[in-house]
Design an enzyme around this catalytic site. Structure first.
Site, PDB file in Angstrom:
ATOM      1  N   LYS A  35       0.883  -1.172   0.000  1.00  0.00           N
ATOM      2  CA  LYS A  35       0.000   0.000   0.000  1.00  0.00           C
ATOM      3  C   LYS A  35       0.921   1.222   0.000  1.00  0.00           C
ATOM      4  O   LYS A  35       1.497   1.591   1.010  1.00  0.00           O
ATOM      5  CB  LYS A  35      -0.865  -0.015   1.268  1.00  0.00           C
TER       6      LYS A  35
ATOM      7  N   GLU B 100       9.624   1.127  10.771  1.00  0.00           N
ATOM      8  CA  GLU B 100      10.667   2.132  10.520  1.00  0.00           C
ATOM      9  C   GLU B 100       9.998   3.484  10.648  1.00  0.00           C
ATOM     10  O   GLU B 100       9.239   3.899   9.767  1.00  0.00           O
ATOM     11  CB  GLU B 100      11.258   1.954   9.115  1.00  0.00           C
TER      12      GLU B 100
ATOM     13  N   CYS C  25      13.919  10.591   7.165  1.00  0.00           N
ATOM     14  CA  CYS C  25      13.831  10.188   8.573  1.00  0.00           C
ATOM     15  C   CYS C  25      15.162  10.402   9.276  1.00  0.00           C
ATOM     16  O   CYS C  25      15.206  10.636  10.481  1.00  0.00           O
ATOM     17  CB  CYS C  25      13.420   8.726   8.662  1.00  0.00           C
TER      18      CYS C  25
ATOM     19  N   GLU D 204       9.808  16.046  15.146  1.00  0.00           N
ATOM     20  CA  GLU D 204      10.360  15.852  13.807  1.00  0.00           C
ATOM     21  C   GLU D 204       9.852  16.977  12.905  1.00  0.00           C
ATOM     22  O   GLU D 204       8.645  17.148  12.735  1.00  0.00           O
ATOM     23  CB  GLU D 204       9.910  14.494  13.263  1.00  0.00           C
TER      24      GLU D 204
HETATM   25  P1  NAD Z   1       2.275   8.338   7.703  1.00  0.00           P
HETATM   26  O1  NAD Z   1       2.392   7.599   8.983  1.00  0.00           O
HETATM   27  O2  NAD Z   1       1.352   9.476   7.637  1.00  0.00           O
HETATM   28  O3  NAD Z   1       1.845   7.359   6.522  1.00  0.00           O
HETATM   29  C1  NAD Z   1       2.606   6.221   6.180  1.00  0.00           C
HETATM   30  C2  NAD Z   1       1.718   5.225   5.465  1.00  0.00           C
HETATM   31  O4  NAD Z   1       0.752   4.722   6.384  1.00  0.00           O
HETATM   32  C3  NAD Z   1       0.935   5.805   4.303  1.00  0.00           C
HETATM   33  O5  NAD Z   1       0.937   4.882   3.258  1.00  0.00           O
HETATM   34  C4  NAD Z   1      -0.461   5.984   4.885  1.00  0.00           C
HETATM   35  O6  NAD Z   1      -1.489   5.990   3.935  1.00  0.00           O
HETATM   36  C5  NAD Z   1      -0.546   4.774   5.790  1.00  0.00           C
HETATM   37  N1  NAD Z   1      -1.536   4.864   6.864  1.00  0.00           N
HETATM   38  C6  NAD Z   1      -2.009   5.983   7.471  1.00  0.00           C
HETATM   39  N2  NAD Z   1      -2.897   5.638   8.447  1.00  0.00           N
HETATM   40  C7  NAD Z   1      -2.979   4.291   8.455  1.00  0.00           C
HETATM   41  C8  NAD Z   1      -3.706   3.334   9.228  1.00  0.00           C
HETATM   42  N3  NAD Z   1      -4.530   3.708  10.208  1.00  0.00           N
HETATM   43  N4  NAD Z   1      -3.520   2.022   8.964  1.00  0.00           N
HETATM   44  C9  NAD Z   1      -2.670   1.615   8.011  1.00  0.00           C
HETATM   45  N5  NAD Z   1      -1.966   2.467   7.224  1.00  0.00           N
HETATM   46  C10 NAD Z   1      -2.108   3.793   7.444  1.00  0.00           C
HETATM   47  O7  NAD Z   1       3.763   8.801   7.331  1.00  0.00           O
HETATM   48  P2  NAD Z   1       4.232   9.677   6.065  1.00  0.00           P
HETATM   49  O8  NAD Z   1       3.862  11.096   6.310  1.00  0.00           O
HETATM   50  O9  NAD Z   1       3.795   9.027   4.808  1.00  0.00           O
HETATM   51  O10 NAD Z   1       5.811   9.508   6.149  1.00  0.00           O
HETATM   52  C11 NAD Z   1       6.634  10.347   6.875  1.00  0.00           C
HETATM   53  C12 NAD Z   1       7.139   9.650   8.123  1.00  0.00           C
HETATM   54  O11 NAD Z   1       7.820   8.450   7.770  1.00  0.00           O
HETATM   55  C13 NAD Z   1       8.163  10.476   8.890  1.00  0.00           C
HETATM   56  O12 NAD Z   1       7.881  10.403  10.263  1.00  0.00           O
HETATM   57  C14 NAD Z   1       9.484   9.777   8.584  1.00  0.00           C
HETATM   58  O13 NAD Z   1      10.481   9.968   9.556  1.00  0.00           O
HETATM   59  C15 NAD Z   1       9.054   8.364   8.476  1.00  0.00           C
HETATM   60  N6  NAD Z   1      10.024   7.567   7.718  1.00  0.00           N
HETATM   61  C16 NAD Z   1      10.814   6.684   8.392  1.00  0.00           C
HETATM   62  C17 NAD Z   1      11.784   5.973   7.706  1.00  0.00           C
HETATM   63  C18 NAD Z   1      12.716   5.019   8.412  1.00  0.00           C
HETATM   64  O14 NAD Z   1      13.424   4.284   7.746  1.00  0.00           O
HETATM   65  N7  NAD Z   1      12.758   5.006   9.738  1.00  0.00           N
HETATM   66  C19 NAD Z   1      11.939   6.169   6.336  1.00  0.00           C
HETATM   67  C20 NAD Z   1      11.102   7.072   5.688  1.00  0.00           C
HETATM   68  C21 NAD Z   1      10.145   7.769   6.385  1.00  0.00           C
END
Ligand code: NAD
Length: 513
Positions: free
Chosen positions: A180, A253, A287, A384
């Site tokens: 997804k 992650e 991140c 963040e």
């Molecule tokens: P997000 O948590 O808003 O969304 C991530 C994914 O989760 C999306 O595909 C979203 O549609 C889905 N999602 C949202 N609600 C959900 C639910 N209730 N159930 C299942 N899926 C759901 O994050 P984002 O804004 O897309 O990404 C940014 C974040 O990701 C930042 O905090 C960043 O630090 C982190 N990140 C971490 C790493 C790592 O390797 N640690 C790498 C990249 C990004």
């Protein structure tokens, strides 16, 4: 658009009638504001059907064995490099990063990771014998069996390398996958799917289910055997709870607030250039971005001056062609967070030495910004930011630097700069983070052999390296025998065995090396 789903439309009688939930994803290009092609949202039924198809296809994929899987994964890697420009173009259009970064951060690392797993999966997952000196007549082996179907839920900041790196890991271990993608970057993952299909990866083995949060939730509900989630801490908590409910493993992650500690004996030029790149690459939407800089007060002035000088020289804009250093902010919401952090810091007394504002126009840009006069009471030092902001704090004595670096709920990466390797490593060992780099930033995510992941609220588990491949498997422990022998403790219990038990164990334990 990713920004807001359409949920209703006008009926002929003029009343607004609700549209059944699955809407379309409609996004605009971050760099230009131009509309992107619409993508249909997968319904919960479609998600379940994708998982069922992947489960069926996985049986054949696992049966193919390592050699044939390797051939198809290498065909994917080959295609990816041949069509690198095409992939970089979609990544740029959806995410807003310069095409240079799409090649550097998305295409190249995935090609290296694919090559690594294609070539090494067999040896990483080979049976391991476990010695049992107290039971010399027995044999034990660990076998790595593919889990089945891995559900992957990914973010928008590296729309290709996350989730494609994780897809490749899952496939190399013999699994099926349903992914997804972020609602902001589905086109990139659909492009990846096109390449996998063309490389001979069975079509049903890899499903892509575009959608918003509810589609991700439907994936958790669809019977997948493991979840790899990459995204925010807030969503990560929901995923962990859902996996706990279903008793399936998950790798999480999550976010970071990564510190850089610059010691007085650092190579100033190297530290400045690294920290500036670490803060502004991908518009700070990484991140592992450098989100806080602690610099020894003895060098704080020349360090800050050089940081400001280089920051002001960065070229920002639409990086579809030509040389641009800093691209756009991907989502309107992220742009708002960045503005809020900077405005709040300034209201509390921070000084803006470079940048400080969103750029007017159709694209979503925020100027590369350097702040001083900041402290841990401000959101920009605590939460963040995920934007092109570089706050600098002078420290006095390395105990203070370590205390400040650890003063965070996050623990993804940290960076230490010093020309004295032992000195740097001693500081690194005192910082609680999944990865601490000496005299460098960010790059280890691109090195396939190295584990990636965090501690504290930055996550659970690791991607990349041997560990991630093993995590995509369940462990079958096979216990067999070398010499046939009845166990003395079988019924009926005997007094003689009871008294011999302690004596024998005691004698044998003393003989062990
Ligand atoms: P997000 O948590 O808003 O969304 C991530 C994914 O989760 C999306 O595909 C979203 O549609 C889905 N999602 C949202 N609600 C959900 C639910 N209730 N159930 C299942 N899926 C759901 O994050 P984002 O804004 O897309 O990404 C940014 C974040 O990701 C930042 O905090 C960043 O630090 C982190 N990140 C971490 C790493 C790592 O390797 N640690 C790498 C990249 C990004």
């Amino acid at each position: 658009m990713g920004e807001a789903p359409v949920e209703s439309r006008s009926a002929p009688n003029g009343h607004v009638r609700p549209e059944p939930k699955p809407a379309a994803i409609r996004n605009t290009e971050p760099a230009t504001g131009e509309p992107l092609p619409e993508v249909a949202v997968a319904s919960p039924e479609e998600v379940r059907a994708a998982v069922a198809r992947a489960r069926e296809a996985q049986k054949g994929w696992a049966a193919l064995g390592f050699t044939e899987r390797r051939r198809r994964l290498l065909a994917f890697e080959d295609l990816l490099l041949a069509r690198a420009e095409e992939v970089a173009d979609v990544v740029h259009r959806e995410n807003g990063k310069p095409k240079f970064e799409a090649i550097l951060h998305d295409v190249v690392p995935v090609s290296m990771l694919t090559s690594y797993y294609a070539r090494k999966a067999r040896s990483i997952l080979r049976d391991q014998r476990i010695g049992t000196p107290l039971f010399p007549h027995k044999r034990s082996y660990i076998r790595h069996e593919p889990r089945g179907v891995i559900g992957i839920i990914s973010p928008w900041n590296f729309p290709f390398s996350l989730p494609v790196g994780e897809i490749v890991t899952a496939l190399a271990a013999g699994n099926g996958v349903v992914v997804k993608p972020s609602e902001f970057t589905p086109l990139t993952v659909l492009k990846a799917k096109e390449l996998f299909d063309a490389a001979g990866v069975p079509k049903d083995l890899l499903g892509v289910v575009p959608g918003f949060g509810p589609t991700g939730a439907a994936l958790l509900d669809s019977g997948v055997d493991m979840v790899v989630f990459i995204g925010s801490v807030a969503t990560g908590r929901k995923i962990a709870a859902a996996c706990g409910e279903r008793l399936i493993p998950c790798t999480l992650e999550l976010g970071g607030k990564d510190p850089a500690v610059v010691c007085a004996d650092a190579d100033l030029d190297r530290a400045v250039r690294s920290v500036v790149f670490g803060a502004f690459a991908n518009s700070g939407q990484i991140c592992a971005s450098v989100e806080r800089v602690y610099v020894d007060k003895r060098i704080a002035e020349p360090f800050t001056q050089k940081v400001v000088e280089i920051t002001k020289s960065l070229r920002q804009g639409d990086g579809s062609a030509g040389e641009v250093d800093v691209g756009a902010m991907t989502t309107p919401a992220q742009l708002e967070i960045v503005k809020r952090h900077v405005d709040e810091a300034v209201a509390k007394g921070a000084k803006v030495l470079a940048g400080g504002h969103a750029v007017a126009g159709k694209g979503r840009f925020f100027e590369p910004t350097v702040l001083t006069g900041v402290d841990h009471q401000m959101a920009v030092m605590r939460d963040e930011t995920f934007g092109p902001i570089l706050p600098i704090v002078p420290f006095e004595g390395e105990d203070e630097a370590v205390r400040l670096a650890n003063d965070t709920p996050y623990g993804l990466n940290a960076y230490v700069f010093s020309k004295d390797r032992r000195h740097a490593e001693a500081i690194a060992n005192r910082i609680t983070a999944g990865t601490v780099m000496v005299n460098d930033v960010l790059y280890t995510h691109g090195v396939p052999e190295l584990p990636w992941g965090g501690v504290k609220t930055s996550g659970i588990g690791r991607t990349h390296g041997a560990q991630a491949l093993r995590d995509m498997c369940w462990i079958r422990h096979l216990n067999t025998e070398r010499v046939a022998m009845n166990a003395p403790w079988l019924y009926p219990y005997r007094k003689s065995v009871q008294s011999a038990l302690v004596k024998v164990v005691r004698t044998v334990l003393r003989l062990l090396p």
